[in-house]
Write an enzyme that holds these catalytic residues in place. Structure first.
Site, PDB file in Angstrom:
ATOM      1  N   ASN A 194     -27.923  56.897 -41.940  1.00  0.00           N
ATOM      2  CA  ASN A 194     -26.517  56.608 -42.225  1.00  0.00           C
ATOM      3  C   ASN A 194     -25.936  58.100 -42.862  1.00  0.00           C
ATOM      4  O   ASN A 194     -26.249  58.488 -43.812  1.00  0.00           O
ATOM      5  CB  ASN A 194     -26.360  55.523 -43.332  1.00  0.00           C
ATOM      6  CG  ASN A 194     -24.927  55.348 -43.796  1.00  0.00           C
ATOM      7  OD1 ASN A 194     -24.144  56.057 -43.917  1.00  0.00           O
ATOM      8  ND2 ASN A 194     -24.769  53.765 -43.735  1.00  0.00           N
ATOM      9  N   LYS A 195     -25.060  58.686 -41.850  1.00  0.00           N
ATOM     10  CA  LYS A 195     -24.416  59.910 -42.153  1.00  0.00           C
ATOM     11  C   LYS A 195     -23.425  59.756 -43.662  1.00  0.00           C
ATOM     12  O   LYS A 195     -23.634  60.996 -44.234  1.00  0.00           O
ATOM     13  CB  LYS A 195     -23.465  60.276 -41.039  1.00  0.00           C
ATOM     14  CG  LYS A 195     -24.141  60.631 -39.873  1.00  0.00           C
ATOM     15  CD  LYS A 195     -23.489  61.682 -38.970  1.00  0.00           C
ATOM     16  CE  LYS A 195     -24.287  62.130 -37.698  1.00  0.00           C
ATOM     17  NZ  LYS A 195     -24.695  61.171 -36.876  1.00  0.00           N
ATOM     18  N   LYS A 208     -16.192  60.024 -55.647  1.00  0.00           N
ATOM     19  CA  LYS A 208     -16.851  58.746 -55.381  1.00  0.00           C
ATOM     20  C   LYS A 208     -18.351  58.628 -56.105  1.00  0.00           C
ATOM     21  O   LYS A 208     -18.596  57.704 -56.804  1.00  0.00           O
ATOM     22  CB  LYS A 208     -17.025  58.474 -53.893  1.00  0.00           C
ATOM     23  CG  LYS A 208     -18.032  57.153 -53.587  1.00  0.00           C
ATOM     24  CD  LYS A 208     -17.991  56.874 -52.108  1.00  0.00           C
ATOM     25  CE  LYS A 208     -19.041  55.607 -51.865  1.00  0.00           C
ATOM     26  NZ  LYS A 208     -19.163  55.355 -50.388  1.00  0.00           N
ATOM     27  N   ASP A 241     -31.156  51.276 -50.108  1.00  0.00           N
ATOM     28  CA  ASP A 241     -30.754  50.289 -49.542  1.00  0.00           C
ATOM     29  C   ASP A 241     -29.576  49.582 -50.553  1.00  0.00           C
ATOM     30  O   ASP A 241     -29.793  49.637 -51.590  1.00  0.00           O
ATOM     31  CB  ASP A 241     -31.824  48.935 -49.308  1.00  0.00           C
ATOM     32  CG  ASP A 241     -31.591  48.364 -48.327  1.00  0.00           C
ATOM     33  OD1 ASP A 241     -31.380  48.805 -47.012  1.00  0.00           O
ATOM     34  OD2 ASP A 241     -31.394  46.958 -48.389  1.00  0.00           O
ATOM     35  N   PHE A 294     -17.313  55.518 -46.305  1.00  0.00           N
ATOM     36  CA  PHE A 294     -17.828  54.712 -45.136  1.00  0.00           C
ATOM     37  C   PHE A 294     -17.929  53.231 -45.387  1.00  0.00           C
ATOM     38  O   PHE A 294     -17.578  52.916 -46.408  1.00  0.00           O
ATOM     39  CB  PHE A 294     -19.177  55.633 -44.536  1.00  0.00           C
ATOM     40  CG  PHE A 294     -20.252  55.063 -45.697  1.00  0.00           C
ATOM     41  CD1 PHE A 294     -20.574  55.931 -46.725  1.00  0.00           C
ATOM     42  CD2 PHE A 294     -20.875  53.899 -45.406  1.00  0.00           C
ATOM     43  CE1 PHE A 294     -21.661  55.674 -47.590  1.00  0.00           C
ATOM     44  CE2 PHE A 294     -22.034  53.737 -46.411  1.00  0.00           C
ATOM     45  CZ  PHE A 294     -22.379  54.688 -47.412  1.00  0.00           C
TER      46      PHE A 294
HETATM   47  P1  ITT Z   1     -30.245  53.370 -43.290  1.00  0.00           P
HETATM   48  O1  ITT Z   1     -31.203  52.100 -43.538  1.00  0.00           O
HETATM   49  O2  ITT Z   1     -30.499  54.255 -42.539  1.00  0.00           O
HETATM   50  O3  ITT Z   1     -30.075  54.232 -44.851  1.00  0.00           O
HETATM   51  P2  ITT Z   1     -27.937  51.726 -43.281  1.00  0.00           P
HETATM   52  O4  ITT Z   1     -26.420  51.761 -43.083  1.00  0.00           O
HETATM   53  O5  ITT Z   1     -28.619  50.707 -42.329  1.00  0.00           O
HETATM   54  O6  ITT Z   1     -28.627  53.097 -43.139  1.00  0.00           O
HETATM   55  P3  ITT Z   1     -28.331  49.903 -45.245  1.00  0.00           P
HETATM   56  O7  ITT Z   1     -29.368  48.864 -44.564  1.00  0.00           O
HETATM   57  O8  ITT Z   1     -28.412  50.176 -46.784  1.00  0.00           O
HETATM   58  O9  ITT Z   1     -27.988  51.097 -44.622  1.00  0.00           O
HETATM   59  O10 ITT Z   1     -27.096  49.102 -45.236  1.00  0.00           O
HETATM   60  C1  ITT Z   1     -25.977  49.507 -46.273  1.00  0.00           C
HETATM   61  C2  ITT Z   1     -24.590  48.975 -45.755  1.00  0.00           C
HETATM   62  O11 ITT Z   1     -23.786  48.367 -46.767  1.00  0.00           O
HETATM   63  C3  ITT Z   1     -23.733  49.972 -45.265  1.00  0.00           C
HETATM   64  O12 ITT Z   1     -23.998  50.010 -43.777  1.00  0.00           O
HETATM   65  C4  ITT Z   1     -22.308  49.667 -45.489  1.00  0.00           C
HETATM   66  O13 ITT Z   1     -21.963  48.834 -44.350  1.00  0.00           O
HETATM   67  C5  ITT Z   1     -22.727  48.991 -46.674  1.00  0.00           C
HETATM   68  N1  ITT Z   1     -22.586  50.119 -47.747  1.00  0.00           N
HETATM   69  C6  ITT Z   1     -23.584  50.429 -48.700  1.00  0.00           C
HETATM   70  N2  ITT Z   1     -23.008  51.430 -49.469  1.00  0.00           N
HETATM   71  C7  ITT Z   1     -21.974  51.602 -49.163  1.00  0.00           C
HETATM   72  C8  ITT Z   1     -20.769  52.508 -49.654  1.00  0.00           C
HETATM   73  O14 ITT Z   1     -21.091  53.442 -50.841  1.00  0.00           O
HETATM   74  N3  ITT Z   1     -19.573  52.339 -49.467  1.00  0.00           N
HETATM   75  C9  ITT Z   1     -19.317  51.553 -48.298  1.00  0.00           C
HETATM   76  N4  ITT Z   1     -20.040  50.568 -47.810  1.00  0.00           N
HETATM   77  C10 ITT Z   1     -21.255  50.839 -48.221  1.00  0.00           C
END
Ligand code: ITT
Length: 201
Positions: free
Chosen positions: A12-13, A178, A72, A155
């Site tokens: 996740n970028k 943030k 996560d 994001f």
């Molecule tokens: P990785 O597992 O590769 O790290 P991912 O996007 O799949 O990437 P997660 O399984 O932890 O990561 O999913 C987290 C989701 O929760 C993410 O895709 C967002 O939709 C939301 N999320 C987490 N942190 C956030 C933030 O700081 N701001 C907004 N949304 C967030």
């Protein structure tokens, strides 16, 4: 002297950008999955953020033979019984965009009164060593859901997560702002302390 490496195991970028900024003072050289030549995506089959963070950190530590950090995280809406929680990334189905996920959540809260839209972001970070040893750190950030998305930074659900003390959504904050108050900022500062202690040993 060679600094030890720390693998930031995320695809996740948005997360990666925040983590790099937060870990600037870490006594480790930061590296990414791409730099480590890892293309595998670890399946998040756990039912909690903690299980999934550990799953990811251990799997990528074994693949890379490096100390590995996995995050996560998720959004928990009280009136939805804590949903989407660990399903935050897959809430609107596999492969959905941030916009689709956000719209899906707004649809779910359509009939919930404005003063019942309390929510929090939770971030669980697992540090795993190639030996299998693991540490867990957690951070929370409280706010509420707003129905009109605002802001272009960050994001995921940031444009609909409102911080009453700041009068802004999370997506209206710079990365630095943030990080100061976010779930990820809080969890990562604990990680940083642990890493500093380790490097003193
Ligand atoms: P990785 O597992 O590769 O790290 P991912 O996007 O799949 O990437 P997660 O399984 O932890 O990561 O999913 C987290 C989701 O929760 C993410 O895709 C967002 O939709 C939301 N999320 C987490 N942190 C956030 C933030 O700081 N701001 C907004 N949304 C967030």
């Amino acid at each position: 002297m060679h600094r030890r490496k720390l693998l930031l195991a995320t695809h996740n970028k948005g997360k990666a950008q925040e983590l790099v900024e937060l870990l600037r003072e870490a006594p480790f050289e930061l590296t990414t999955l791409t730099e480590a030549g890892i293309t595998q995506q670890v399946e998040e089959v756990g039912s909690t953020l903690q299980e999934n963070a550990i799953l990811k950190a251990r799997a990528y530590a074994q693949l890379s033979h490096l100390l590995t950090l996995a995050d996560d995280s998720g959004l928990e809406v009280d009136a939805l019984g804590g949903e989407p929680g660990p399903q935050s990334a897959r809430y609107a189905g596999e492969g959905a965009t941030d916009k689709e996920r956000l719209d899906y959540l707004l649809k779910k809260v359509e009939n919930i009164a404005d003063d019942h839209l309390q929510a929090r972001f939770r971030c669980v970070i697992a540090l795993a060593w190639p030996s299998g040893e693991t540490q867990i750190h957690e951070g929370l950030c409280y706010g509420r859901i707003v129905r009109d998305p605002r802001g272009r930074s960050g994001f995921g659900y940031d444009p609909i997560f409102y911080l009453p003390e700041l009068g802004k959504t999370m997506a209206e904050l710079s990365v630095e702002e943030k990080n100061r108050i976010s779930h990820r900022g809080r969890a990562t500062r604990k990680v940083l302390e642990a890493l500093k202690q380790l490097s003193r040993k």
